[in-house]
Design a protein around this motif. Structure first.
Motif, PDB file in Angstrom:
ATOM      1  N   ALA B 109      19.086  44.568   6.126  1.00 27.15           N
ATOM      2  CA  ALA B 109      19.449  45.550   7.142  1.00 27.15           C
ATOM      3  C   ALA B 109      18.554  45.374   8.363  1.00 27.15           C
ATOM      4  CB  ALA B 109      19.332  46.960   6.575  1.00 27.15           C
ATOM      5  N   VAL B 110      17.245  45.202   8.128  1.00 25.19           N
ATOM      6  CA  VAL B 110      16.303  45.024   9.238  1.00 25.19           C
ATOM      7  C   VAL B 110      16.607  43.717   9.974  1.00 25.19           C
ATOM      8  CG1 VAL B 110      13.882  44.656   9.819  1.00 25.19           C
ATOM      9  CG2 VAL B 110      14.512  46.412   8.170  1.00 25.19           C
ATOM     10  N   ALA B 111      16.840  42.663   9.203  1.00 22.90           N
ATOM     11  CA  ALA B 111      17.086  41.359   9.800  1.00 22.90           C
ATOM     12  C   ALA B 111      18.341  41.371  10.666  1.00 22.90           C
ATOM     13  CB  ALA B 111      17.224  40.304   8.705  1.00 22.90           C
ATOM     14  N   LEU B 112      19.309  42.179  10.271  1.00 21.20           N
ATOM     15  CA  LEU B 112      20.534  42.265  11.075  1.00 21.20           C
ATOM     16  C   LEU B 112      20.336  43.219  12.247  1.00 21.20           C
ATOM     17  CD1 LEU B 112      23.320  42.573   8.339  1.00 21.20           C
ATOM     18  CD2 LEU B 112      23.012  40.685   9.943  1.00 21.20           C
ATOM     19  N   ALA B 113      19.666  44.338  11.983  1.00 17.86           N
ATOM     20  CA  ALA B 113      19.649  45.423  12.956  1.00 17.86           C
ATOM     21  C   ALA B 113      18.739  45.147  14.141  1.00 17.86           C
ATOM     22  CB  ALA B 113      19.244  46.722  12.270  1.00 17.86           C
ATOM     23  N   ILE B 114      17.572  44.557  13.907  1.00 16.16           N
ATOM     24  CA  ILE B 114      16.638  44.412  15.021  1.00 16.16           C
ATOM     25  C   ILE B 114      17.174  43.471  16.098  1.00 16.16           C
ATOM     26  CG2 ILE B 114      14.286  43.680  15.662  1.00 16.16           C
ATOM     27  CD1 ILE B 114      13.326  45.360  13.357  1.00 16.16           C
ATOM     28  N   PRO B 115      17.608  42.251  15.730  1.00 18.55           N
ATOM     29  CA  PRO B 115      18.204  41.403  16.787  1.00 18.55           C
ATOM     30  C   PRO B 115      19.434  42.050  17.430  1.00 18.55           C
ATOM     31  CG  PRO B 115      17.918  40.167  14.744  1.00 18.55           C
ATOM     32  CD  PRO B 115      17.580  41.581  14.432  1.00 18.55           C
ATOM     33  N   ALA B 116      20.249  42.676  16.603  1.00 17.19           N
ATOM     34  CA  ALA B 116      21.467  43.283  17.147  1.00 17.19           C
ATOM     35  C   ALA B 116      21.121  44.421  18.097  1.00 17.19           C
ATOM     36  CB  ALA B 116      22.363  43.794  16.016  1.00 17.19           C
ATOM     37  N   GLY B 117      20.134  45.231  17.722  1.00 19.62           N
ATOM     38  CA  GLY B 117      19.719  46.359  18.563  1.00 19.62           C
ATOM     39  C   GLY B 117      19.128  45.881  19.882  1.00 19.62           C
ATOM     40  N   VAL B 118      18.286  44.850  19.780  1.00 18.31           N
ATOM     41  CA  VAL B 118      17.654  44.295  20.978  1.00 18.31           C
ATOM     42  C   VAL B 118      18.728  43.729  21.908  1.00 18.31           C
ATOM     43  CG1 VAL B 118      16.154  42.457  21.843  1.00 18.31           C
ATOM     44  CG2 VAL B 118      15.469  43.776  19.830  1.00 18.31           C
ATOM     45  N   HIS B 119      19.630  43.001  21.293  1.00 16.99           N
ATOM     46  CA  HIS B 119      20.698  42.370  22.041  1.00 16.99           C
ATOM     47  C   HIS B 119      21.524  43.425  22.788  1.00 16.99           C
ATOM     48  CE1 HIS B 119      22.998  38.792  22.839  1.00 16.99           C
ATOM     49  NE2 HIS B 119      24.135  39.424  22.539  1.00 16.99           N
ATOM     50  N   LEU B 190      24.966  46.725   4.895  1.00 21.48           N
ATOM     51  CA  LEU B 190      25.799  46.847   6.097  1.00 21.48           C
ATOM     52  C   LEU B 190      25.768  48.242   6.729  1.00 21.48           C
ATOM     53  CD1 LEU B 190      28.834  44.501   5.371  1.00 21.48           C
ATOM     54  CD2 LEU B 190      26.931  44.164   6.960  1.00 21.48           C
ATOM     55  N   PRO B 191      26.021  49.313   5.969  1.00 24.74           N
ATOM     56  CA  PRO B 191      25.958  50.636   6.611  1.00 24.74           C
ATOM     57  C   PRO B 191      24.552  50.961   7.126  1.00 24.74           C
ATOM     58  CG  PRO B 191      27.029  50.755   4.465  1.00 24.74           C
ATOM     59  CD  PRO B 191      26.425  49.405   4.572  1.00 24.74           C
ATOM     60  N   GLN B 192      23.529  50.533   6.364  1.00 19.03           N
ATOM     61  CA  GLN B 192      22.144  50.773   6.790  1.00 19.03           C
ATOM     62  C   GLN B 192      21.871  50.039   8.100  1.00 19.03           C
ATOM     63  OE1 GLN B 192      19.958  52.539   4.769  1.00 19.03           O
ATOM     64  NE2 GLN B 192      21.537  52.846   3.226  1.00 19.03           N
ATOM     65  N   ALA B 193      22.328  48.796   8.162  1.00 18.03           N
ATOM     66  CA  ALA B 193      22.109  47.982   9.352  1.00 18.03           C
ATOM     67  C   ALA B 193      22.779  48.629  10.559  1.00 18.03           C
ATOM     68  CB  ALA B 193      22.645  46.575   9.127  1.00 18.03           C
ATOM     69  N   ALA B 194      23.962  49.197  10.326  1.00 17.72           N
ATOM     70  CA  ALA B 194      24.687  49.818  11.434  1.00 17.72           C
ATOM     71  C   ALA B 194      23.883  50.986  12.014  1.00 17.72           C
ATOM     72  CB  ALA B 194      26.054  50.302  10.946  1.00 17.72           C
ATOM     73  N   ILE B 195      23.324  51.804  11.111  1.00 16.92           N
ATOM     74  CA  ILE B 195      22.533  52.940  11.585  1.00 16.92           C
ATOM     75  C   ILE B 195      21.290  52.446  12.318  1.00 16.92           C
ATOM     76  CG2 ILE B 195      21.175  54.942  10.844  1.00 16.92           C
ATOM     77  CD1 ILE B 195      23.118  55.090   8.414  1.00 16.92           C
ATOM     78  N   LEU B 196      20.599  51.486  11.691  1.00 17.89           N
ATOM     79  CA  LEU B 196      19.362  50.971  12.286  1.00 17.89           C
ATOM     80  C   LEU B 196      19.605  50.343  13.652  1.00 17.89           C
ATOM     81  CD1 LEU B 196      17.296  49.337   9.416  1.00 17.89           C
ATOM     82  CD2 LEU B 196      16.749  51.363  10.755  1.00 17.89           C
ATOM     83  N   THR B 197      20.714  49.635  13.795  1.00 12.76           N
ATOM     84  CA  THR B 197      21.025  48.996  15.076  1.00 12.76           C
ATOM     85  C   THR B 197      21.099  50.052  16.172  1.00 12.76           C
ATOM     86  OG1 THR B 197      22.309  47.322  13.923  1.00 12.76           O
ATOM     87  CG2 THR B 197      22.673  47.511  16.288  1.00 12.76           C
ATOM     88  N   ARG B 198      21.782  51.135  15.863  1.00 11.22           N
ATOM     89  CA  ARG B 198      21.933  52.185  16.878  1.00 11.22           C
ATOM     90  C   ARG B 198      20.587  52.815  17.222  1.00 11.22           C
ATOM     91  NH1 ARG B 198      27.608  53.322  17.162  1.00 11.22           N
ATOM     92  NH2 ARG B 198      27.287  55.206  18.373  1.00 11.22           N
ATOM     93  N   VAL B 199      19.760  53.039  16.180  1.00  9.75           N
ATOM     94  CA  VAL B 199      18.438  53.623  16.428  1.00  9.75           C
ATOM     95  C   VAL B 199      17.599  52.670  17.285  1.00  9.75           C
ATOM     96  CG1 VAL B 199      16.296  54.388  15.343  1.00  9.75           C
ATOM     97  CG2 VAL B 199      18.487  54.983  14.317  1.00  9.75           C
ATOM     98  N   MET B 200      17.627  51.411  16.893  1.00  5.48           N
ATOM     99  CA  MET B 200      16.869  50.382  17.609  1.00  5.48           C
ATOM    100  C   MET B 200      17.286  50.331  19.077  1.00  5.48           C
ATOM    101  SD  MET B 200      14.648  48.011  16.984  1.00  5.48           S
ATOM    102  CE  MET B 200      13.850  47.580  18.501  1.00  5.48           C
ATOM    103  N   ARG B 201      18.588  50.343  19.288  1.00  6.55           N
ATOM    104  CA  ARG B 201      19.116  50.235  20.649  1.00  6.55           C
ATOM    105  C   ARG B 201      18.647  51.423  21.485  1.00  6.55           C
ATOM    106  NH1 ARG B 201      23.414  52.648  23.051  1.00  6.55           N
ATOM    107  NH2 ARG B 201      24.398  51.576  24.825  1.00  6.55           N
ATOM    108  N   SER B 202      18.846  52.640  20.974  1.00  6.74           N
ATOM    109  CA  SER B 202      18.504  53.784  21.830  1.00  6.74           C
ATOM    110  C   SER B 202      16.991  53.910  22.012  1.00  6.74           C
ATOM    111  CB  SER B 202      19.116  55.076  21.290  1.00  6.74           C
ATOM    112  OG  SER B 202      18.734  55.253  19.962  1.00  6.74           O
ATOM    113  N   ALA B 203      16.212  53.536  20.983  1.00  8.99           N
ATOM    114  CA  ALA B 203      14.752  53.600  21.128  1.00  8.99           C
ATOM    115  C   ALA B 203      14.288  52.631  22.207  1.00  8.99           C
ATOM    116  CB  ALA B 203      14.085  53.277  19.804  1.00  8.99           C
TER     117      ALA B 203
END
Lengths: 501, 316
Positions: B109-119, B190-203
């Motif tokens: 989840a972290v590996a997917l979410a952090i790059p996706a959020g940054v992107h 997958l669902p965890q990554a989706a949540i994390l991506t959104r958090v990462m992006r807005s943060a």
């Protein structure tokens, strides 16, 4: 930054592709297989068939690991197992068994008459937790006459005693290993217990010292898969070779059209009934029960709940048994007749009642169809789904119910109708008299005649609504041969199973 | 700090004690006799009594509670009714599946979410951002068992790359064990990554508006460098908080996933134990999970207190 990110992504994808390619390298050339992986729906709580009723125990270890003196064969007849032969006295009370010589338990200890005495004494002892203790209590004495001869004397003649001895509850265990059979089963069968990964699988291996023809498989694994979707996927993906009892009939048409699989439909000992509380008004009125019997559309329930798998029954008796009488015509599906009977009974507008449903799909789905059947004659059913634990507590033990749907899976269990205080709350002196005579009779034809009489009494009194005999729907790899088609006892006998490639 | 720790520790112990009481009482009122369930429909009353004695069910409830509690204090979780083995052994074996599964899912989840959020944050409002946000919406909305079934259909049934379920055990080797865990981990992640991506992006978007970023940009740092060097580190704090919270969700999420993939994990053990009324297993595992969540919260609190002395004063 953008370039870096997409570069990383491409690298990651390539790495993933490489891993996947390595991963799916084909296995070495396929030789004829000598192992089998079978799916079972429920995990056995433990592996001692003499200390629990769970069918899941017998499905794994009975016949494969543990054996009895006799064995119920594929067609329901009794054949010798650990007892080579036997004689029954004139009065039907004394059985003399000649035991097989040279049989050893899996731990190397010898099987002798003493083990038989030990097993039967243990089953009927005061602190026995044998689920069929009642069937052993008729034993008056068990004595070892010699290492290979046992005499069993009964308190009264019991016509189906040899069948009882061929069930999982009557397997022979050794005093050395009886205490630990729950986790390390030690029997005399064609397979030895190898390993139990709790929650996942149970592994058996061939017993090279088996007294009979050796098993053809080296290894058998029972994989525990409770979820229907998972069962389907496991078969399709080839992770299991088959399910002797496939849990979801709705998938069967798909397997039937797939040449990789064999769909084998046989019968079980499961009479599926609309059990009725005969003591509770208005069900204490024969006319009401007859009205319900006429209102039931058996074929619609079989088609709707079991996707067509099942045989209609008109009494509490398995259609494959030689003594079966087809009584489905006693109360044919007839709504007008049902309404008339209901009016005669004083309920022209019907009434409200509850229908308690245990978890299996035959009950849950069947209940809905049944409710719509009964609605046509004015009976409004409230459906109450229950877990097994609740069902046992409320319905079976507490007798707190109007109607329920359940499958009675014991073989030849029409005698439950003659039991006092059984949850149907049915009492018939006629039936009791027939059952007493049945127990006193050992000749086959005489027994069959009495069984037919019993079926007719139960059917005539419309004690319960008789729905269908549960089918044994097995799905397995088409190359796998030798699994049982029917289930006269709850066992998956693997002795004769092999791969035909 | 010592006083703070002692206070927190005492409240932790009281919470746990209350939890044991609640769990015991709730399971006590659950209908269904485990002994009756084991013996089935043909059980006779005397057989039932014999089994109930054997299982210790004939003792009054307060006595059984006390015995259980005394055992817990000594680290003895009791003996399973159905399996007849120590609960601790059962739980241990199951944790060997569930913990790696949860960690794998978390890592994925972290590996997917952090790059996706940054992107997404770096291309805010553009097509890539909108697309990613739409994907995360799907990821949050779709239940993980559905993902699970889809993954099984594609990778196990159709492609036959991975097993459809089951677990060979770690003794079968690392690769077979990992193969069995990949699909369930992805379904969980997958669902965890989706949540994390959104958090990462807005943060990240929030921190990008901070003064220090403006300063960094004014000193001539490129937008990308400012984001990687300064914004990302600060944006990770809310992400880590969410991660801590998600761990307990992951543990419960495994119950469903372990059933779909027939994995012998803790979730499936609890599920099975409830239907079989193996109350010793259920209550011990529930208390264990409660303890785990309490401990994580405790550690997070302590970490905050170390990081921010104001929190220590506030709670006193």
């Amino acid at each position: 930054m953008h370039r870096i990110a997409s570069g990383t992504a491409r690298g990651a994808l390539m790495a993933a592709a490489t891993v996947l390619a390595l991963w799916s390298a084909p296995p070495a050339a396929e030789a004829a297989r000598t192992d089998v992986v079978l799916g079972v729906r429920l995990e056995p709580p433990h592996l001692d068939p003499t200390a629990g009723a769970a069918a899941a125990i017998d499905e794994v270890v009975f016949i494969n690991v543990f054996e009895g003196l006799t064995q119920v064969d594929r067609d329901g007849s009794v054949k010798p197992a650990l007892a080579e032969s036997w004689t029954i006295s004139e009065d039907g009370r004394t059985y003399v068994f000649q035991l097989r010589e040279g049989v050893t338990f899996h731990d190397g200890t010898d099987f002798t008459a003493e083990d038989v005495v030990f097993s039967f004494d243990r089953a009927r002892a005061d602190d026995s937790v044998n689920a069929q203790k009642g069937k052993f209590e008729v034993i008056d004495t068990v004595t070892a006459d010699s290492p290979t001869q046992v005499t069993v004397t009964l308190k009264r003649p019991v016509g189906d005693f040899l069948i009882t001895l061929g069930t999982g509850d009557a397997v022979i265990v050794a005093p050395e290993s009886a205490e630990t059979n729950k986790s390390e089963p030690v029997g005399t069968g064609p397979f030895r217990f190898s390993r139990w990964v709790q929650g996942d699988r149970i592994e058996l291996v061939r017993n090279p010292d088996f007294w009979g023809p050796a098993a053809r498989l080296d290894k058998a694994t029972f994989k525990i898969i409770g979820d229907n979707a998972a069962a389907f996927a496991a078969l399709m993906a080839g992770d299991v070779d088959g399910f002797p009892i496939y849990p979801a009939p709705e998938n069967l048409p798909q397997f039937e059209t797939d040449p990789r699989f064999a769909v084998v439909v046989g019968s079980t000992e499961g009479e599926t009934i609309l059990a009725t509380n005969n003591a509770r008004p208005p069900f204490d009125d024969l006319k009401v029960r007859q009205a319900i019997a006429h209102a039931i559309d058996r074929q619609a329930i079989i088609d709707g709940a079991m996707f067509g798998y099942g045989t209609p029954i008109g009494s509490h008796f398995a259609p494959h048994h030689p003594a079966h009488v087809d009584l489905t015509g006693t109360y044919p599906h007839d709504i007008d007749k049902a309404k008339a009977l209901l009016a005669e009974a004083g309920h022209p507008d019907g009434f409200k009642a509850t229908l308690k449903l245990p978890p299996p799909s035959y009950a849950r789905r069947g209940g809905e169809i049944l409710a719509s059947d009964l609605k046509k004659i004015g009976i409004e059913l409230e459906l109450i789904p229950l877990e097994w634990a609740q069902w046992l507590e409320q319905v079976f033990k507490g007798k707190d119910y109007d109607l329920t749907i359940v499958s009675h899976t014991e073989a030849n269990d029409i005698d439950i109708y003659a039991r006092d205080d059984y949850y149907f709350n049915y009492a018939s002196p006629d039936l009791k008299a027939v059952m007493e005579r049945l127990n006193a009779t050992t000749d086959t034809e005489g027994r069959y005649a009495l069984m037919r009489e019993a079926q007719e009494i139960v059917s005539r009194d419309a004690v319960n609504g008789y729905l269908f005999q549960l089918a044994k729907t097995g799905v397995w790899d088409a190359r796998l041969k030798g699994l049982w088609e029917n289930a006269p006892v709850q066992a998956n006998d693997l002795t004769g199973v092999y791969w035909d490639e | 700090m010592t006083a703070f720790l002692l206070r927190r520790f005492a409240s932790l112990a009281v919470t746990l004690l209350v939890a044991t009481g609640v769990v015991f009482v709730v399971l006590e009122v659950l209908p269904g006799d485990p002994a009756a369930l084991m013996l089935g429909v043909d059980a006779r009353p005397d057989t039932l009594e014999a089994l109930r004695r054997q299982m210790g069910l004939d003792q009054p409830a307060p006595l059984r509670y006390a015995a259980w509690l005394a055992g817990l204090v000594q680290g003895d979780l009791g003996t399973s009714h159905t399996y007849a083995v120590p609960v601790a052994d059962l739980v241990g074996a199951r944790l060997a599946v569930t913990v790696p599964l949860a960690l794998l899912a978390l890592a994925l989840a972290v590996a997917l979410a952090i790059p996706a959020g940054v992107h997404a944050a770096s291309r805010r409002g553009r097509a890539a951002d909108t697309g990613l946000m739409a994907l995360t919406q799907v990821g949050i909305a779709v239940p993980n068992f559905w993902f699970a079934m889809l993954l099984v259909y594609v990778f196990a049934v159709t492609l036959r790359l991975l097993p459809s379920g089951g677990f060979p055990g770690w003794d079968a080797g690392l690769l077979p064990a990992l193969k069995a865990l990949v699909l369930p981990a992805v379904a969980l992640a997958l669902p965890q990554a989706a949540i994390l991506t959104r958090v990462m992006r807005s943060a990240l978007i929030d921190t990008l508006h901070e003064d220090y970023i403006r300063t960094a940009r004014a000193k001539g740092l490129s937008a990308g460098a400012a984001l990687w060097r300064h914004a990302l580190r600060n944006a990770l704090i809310p992400v880590l908080t969410i991660l801590g919270l998600q761990f307990s969700f992951l543990v419960t999420g495994t119950i469903i996933i372990e059933n779909v993939f027939y994995l012998p994990g803790l979730g499936r053990l609890v599920f099975q134990a409830i239907t079989q009324r193996d109350l010793v297993v259920v209550r011990s595992v529930v208390v264990l999970l409660v303890a785990l969540v309490i401990c994580i919260t405790f550690l997070v609190d302590v970490a905050y207190a170390i990081a921010d002395p104001r929190l220590r004063r506030q709670s006193s």
